[in-house]
Scaffold this motif. Structure first.
Motif, PDB file in Angstrom:
ATOM      1  N   HIS A  10       0.832  -1.204   0.000  1.00  0.00           N
ATOM      2  CA  HIS A  10       0.000   0.000   0.000  1.00  0.00           C
ATOM      3  C   HIS A  10       0.881   1.274   0.000  1.00  0.00           C
ATOM      4  O   HIS A  10       1.885   1.339   0.708  1.00  0.00           O
ATOM      5  CB  HIS A  10      -0.903   0.011   1.250  1.00  0.00           C
ATOM      6  CG  HIS A  10      -1.887  -1.122   1.264  1.00  0.00           C
ATOM      7  ND1 HIS A  10      -2.941  -1.200   0.416  1.00  0.00           N
ATOM      8  CD2 HIS A  10      -1.966  -2.232   2.067  1.00  0.00           C
ATOM      9  CE1 HIS A  10      -3.643  -2.301   0.665  1.00  0.00           C
ATOM     10  NE2 HIS A  10      -3.044  -2.948   1.678  1.00  0.00           N
ATOM     11  N   LYS A  35      -7.441  10.731   8.248  1.00  0.00           N
ATOM     12  CA  LYS A  35      -7.742   9.695   7.267  1.00  0.00           C
ATOM     13  C   LYS A  35      -6.665   9.650   6.208  1.00  0.00           C
ATOM     14  O   LYS A  35      -6.161  10.677   5.779  1.00  0.00           O
ATOM     15  CB  LYS A  35      -9.085   9.964   6.599  1.00  0.00           C
ATOM     16  CG  LYS A  35     -10.287   9.786   7.514  1.00  0.00           C
ATOM     17  CD  LYS A  35     -11.585   9.951   6.746  1.00  0.00           C
ATOM     18  CE  LYS A  35     -12.793   9.722   7.649  1.00  0.00           C
ATOM     19  NZ  LYS A  35     -14.067   9.854   6.911  1.00  0.00           N
ATOM     20  N   ARG A  43      -5.552   7.280   2.451  1.00  0.00           N
ATOM     21  CA  ARG A  43      -6.118   6.432   1.388  1.00  0.00           C
ATOM     22  C   ARG A  43      -4.997   5.906   0.514  1.00  0.00           C
ATOM     23  O   ARG A  43      -4.082   6.652   0.126  1.00  0.00           O
ATOM     24  CB  ARG A  43      -7.110   7.223   0.561  1.00  0.00           C
ATOM     25  CG  ARG A  43      -7.830   6.373  -0.488  1.00  0.00           C
ATOM     26  CD  ARG A  43      -8.939   7.178  -1.147  1.00  0.00           C
ATOM     27  NE  ARG A  43      -9.674   6.336  -2.071  1.00  0.00           N
ATOM     28  CZ  ARG A  43     -10.732   6.749  -2.761  1.00  0.00           C
ATOM     29  NH1 ARG A  43     -11.174   8.016  -2.597  1.00  0.00           N
ATOM     30  NH2 ARG A  43     -11.367   5.923  -3.589  1.00  0.00           N
ATOM     31  N   CYS A  44      -5.075   4.564   0.186  1.00  0.00           N
ATOM     32  CA  CYS A  44      -4.067   3.935  -0.672  1.00  0.00           C
ATOM     33  C   CYS A  44      -4.295   4.399  -2.102  1.00  0.00           C
ATOM     34  O   CYS A  44      -5.417   4.368  -2.616  1.00  0.00           O
ATOM     35  CB  CYS A  44      -4.135   2.422  -0.578  1.00  0.00           C
ATOM     36  SG  CYS A  44      -2.930   1.582  -1.628  1.00  0.00           S
ATOM     37  N   CYS A  79      -5.012   0.672  -4.398  1.00  0.00           N
ATOM     38  CA  CYS A  79      -6.252  -0.104  -4.222  1.00  0.00           C
ATOM     39  C   CYS A  79      -7.386   0.699  -3.623  1.00  0.00           C
ATOM     40  O   CYS A  79      -8.521   0.223  -3.591  1.00  0.00           O
ATOM     41  CB  CYS A  79      -5.980  -1.330  -3.368  1.00  0.00           C
ATOM     42  SG  CYS A  79      -5.453  -0.949  -1.682  1.00  0.00           S
ATOM     43  N   LEU A  83      -7.740   1.640  -0.398  1.00  0.00           N
ATOM     44  CA  LEU A  83      -8.023   1.290   1.000  1.00  0.00           C
ATOM     45  C   LEU A  83      -7.892   2.538   1.866  1.00  0.00           C
ATOM     46  O   LEU A  83      -6.924   3.271   1.759  1.00  0.00           O
ATOM     47  CB  LEU A  83      -7.053   0.201   1.466  1.00  0.00           C
ATOM     48  CG  LEU A  83      -7.195  -0.238   2.929  1.00  0.00           C
ATOM     49  CD1 LEU A  83      -8.530  -0.916   3.168  1.00  0.00           C
ATOM     50  CD2 LEU A  83      -6.033  -1.138   3.336  1.00  0.00           C
ATOM     51  N   GLU A  84      -8.894   2.778   2.714  1.00  0.00           N
ATOM     52  CA  GLU A  84      -8.891   3.928   3.593  1.00  0.00           C
ATOM     53  C   GLU A  84      -8.631   3.494   5.025  1.00  0.00           C
ATOM     54  O   GLU A  84      -9.145   2.437   5.451  1.00  0.00           O
ATOM     55  CB  GLU A  84     -10.246   4.663   3.518  1.00  0.00           C
ATOM     56  CG  GLU A  84     -10.486   5.349   2.180  1.00  0.00           C
ATOM     57  CD  GLU A  84     -11.772   6.133   2.185  1.00  0.00           C
ATOM     58  OE1 GLU A  84     -12.486   6.095   3.231  1.00  0.00           O
ATOM     59  OE2 GLU A  84     -12.085   6.788   1.173  1.00  0.00           O
ATOM     60  N   THR A  85      -7.877   4.284   5.756  1.00  0.00           N
ATOM     61  CA  THR A  85      -7.579   4.009   7.156  1.00  0.00           C
ATOM     62  C   THR A  85      -7.887   5.275   7.963  1.00  0.00           C
ATOM     63  O   THR A  85      -7.881   6.388   7.423  1.00  0.00           O
ATOM     64  CB  THR A  85      -6.112   3.627   7.342  1.00  0.00           C
ATOM     65  OG1 THR A  85      -5.276   4.701   6.912  1.00  0.00           O
ATOM     66  CG2 THR A  85      -5.789   2.335   6.576  1.00  0.00           C
TER      67      THR A  85
END
Length: 350
Positions: free
Chosen positions: A316, A335, A337-338, A341, A343-345
């Motif tokens: 990522h 927040k 974001r990748c 792909c 993907l959010e964290t």
């Protein structure tokens, strides 16, 4: 019909009668009646005067013809009698020729279905010969009925004793003299019917499975006739299964208490077996869990190897942190974001 034809017919008839006698189809009395019925009618007497219209030469010719016919018939009958005598002598030397095909009682076989056993194969067979009224397997219907009458007379219609004190009494209440015939005859227990109903914990009947599960008895012990009395009945589940065996509860309990050391020993044995069952269940559960963990780790390791080999591993690359506001606890949320792909964290600044 001339005289020769009549003589030939009479000779044929005599030979036919002899053949019927020889085969045993008719008897001597029947043959005599047939001969008397078919005997030739007596000829007219010589004294009968001829009519005036008939010439004398024709009358003389008729007389001579009748004389010739009678002489020929007598010769044929004498020859037939001689032949019949010869055949009679021959038959006396051969006694098997006297057997006649008649219907006799010994030709029929009467089967007693009380001495037969259904083999469930489409037929009924007799296993062994009848040995006597005491053999229950080969007991005839009359013997079975007589034994039932004797049993009824012994238990139901038995005469009273000479004195009431001599009658056997119930061992439970020591009052009633009308004992239960089933327990007395099969299990040798002197108990009345009212006590059997009042104490089912002692005089109820147990199956073989209940004896093994509740009192922990083995098959060799239950099959030993010297240890227990038993009552056998047809299996209620199917007629082809093994016969059901019933035991008296008081006798089973007495033997089980001696084997395990009383009621407390039986309870300890039950507790020990239950603990053993629980341990075996836990051990089986742990073994299954271990196998599942090994299988899961092996699958994960194989998946990683395949990703490294074929270049499918993804790393990522997150973007810069973006303000995500405040969560329910009042903390600041960041927040990321990748880029590859998506993907959010979410990150919490502490």
């Amino acid at each position: 019909m001339n005289a020769e034809q009549r003589a030939r017919i009479e000779a044929n008839r005599q030979r036919a009668l002899e053949r019927l006698k020889q085969r045993g189809i008719i008897r001597d009395e029947q043959a005599k009646k047939m001969e008397a019925r078919n005997a030739p009618k007596p000829a007219k007497s010589v004294t009968d005067k001829p009519s005036d219209d008939v010439p004398k030469d024709k009358v003389q010719n008729s007389k001579s013809a009748s004389v010739n016919v009678n002489s020929s018939v007598r010769d044929a009958s004498s020859k037939d009698k001689e032949a019949a005598n010869d055949e009679g002598i021959k038959r006396s030397k051969r006694p098997l020729d006297k057997i006649r095909p008649t219907i006799r009682k010994q030709d029929y076989i009467e089967y007693d279905f009380a001495t037969m056993k259904n083999s469930h194969g489409g037929f009924i067979n007799i296993e062994e010969d009848y040995e006597g009224p005491d053999n229950k397997k080969q007991q005839s219907l009359e013997d079975w009925q007589r034994s039932q009458r004797e049993r009824r007379a012994l238990y139901e219609n038995a005469p009273p004793p000479d004195h009431p004190s001599l009658a056997p009494k119930c061992t439970e209440c020591n009052i009633n003299t009308e004992l239960d015939p089933l327990l007395l005859d099969t299990f040798h227990l002197q108990v009345c019917k009212s006590c059997v109903k009042a104490h089912p914990e002692k005089y109820s009947l147990l199956t073989k499975t209940e004896c093994k599960e509740d009192y922990f008895l083995t098959d060799p012990e239950l099959n030993d006739d010297s240890l227990f009395y038993r009552l056998e009945k047809p299996n209620p589940h199917s007629g082809t299964f093994a016969r059901m065996q019933l035991f008296a509860r008081c006798q089973i309990e007495e033997f089980a208490f001696k084997k395990w050391g009383g009621e407390e020993g039986l309870d300890k044995e039950w507790q020990r077996r239950e603990e053993g069952k629980a341990e075996r269940r836990e051990k089986k559960y742990q073994q299954k869990m271990k196998e599942m963990r090994i299988k899961t780790r092996a699958q994960e390791y194989t998946k990683r190897l395949l990703q490294k080999k074929h270049g499918e591993e993804h790393i990522h690359e997150f973007s810069n942190a973006v303000d995500g506001g405040v969560n329910d606890d009042g903390l600041q949320v960041l927040k990321r974001r990748c880029i590859g792909c998506g993907l959010e964290t979410e990150e919490i600044a502490i």
